[in-house]
Design a protein around this motif. Structure first.
Motif: not given
Length: 114
Positions: A45-48, A57-59, A64-68, A75-80
């Motif tokens: 499933e898509l999370v962010a 966009a977020y699931a 409210g809990r995750f941040t992309i 050249n890096t993407v994060y998921l907090q």
């Protein structure tokens, strides 16, 4: 495009983790970069998602809990991920979308204990 995802681990409920996805080319060159997850017995499933225009966009389950976010220079993407819940337990995958093709990194396991 090669994607290297890392940062998973074991955390207690309520804790935080930050996942990283290092790309072999500029993150701005890819129209969208996304994080997906797959729990045992479930579909991926898509999370962010994050577009090159910096739209996110977020699931519903993670809003409210995750941040992309991204670091263009690295050249890096994060998921907090904050306030983690046991139901967030899954293998998390980094994805890059370029028209007509998807690229995937290897998964990184996130386990949230109650």
């Amino acid at each position: 495009v090669q994607l290297q995802a890392y940062g998973g681990g074991l955390v207690q409920a309520g804790g935080s983790l930050r996942l990283s996805c290092a790309a072999s080319r500029s993150v701005l060159s890819m129209p969208a970069m996304n994080w997906y997850r797959q729990a045992p017995g479930n579909q991926r499933e898509l999370v962010a998602g994050l577009t090159s225009a910096d739209s996110t966009a977020y699931a519903d389950s993670v809003k409210g809990r995750f941040t992309i976010s991204r670091d263009i220079a690295k050249n890096t993407v994060y998921l907090q991920m904050n306030d983690l819940k046991p139901e967030d337990t899954a293998v998390y995958y980094c994805n890059a979308y370029i028209p007509l093709k998807n690229y995937w990194g290897q998964g990184t396991q996130v386990t949230v204990s109650s």
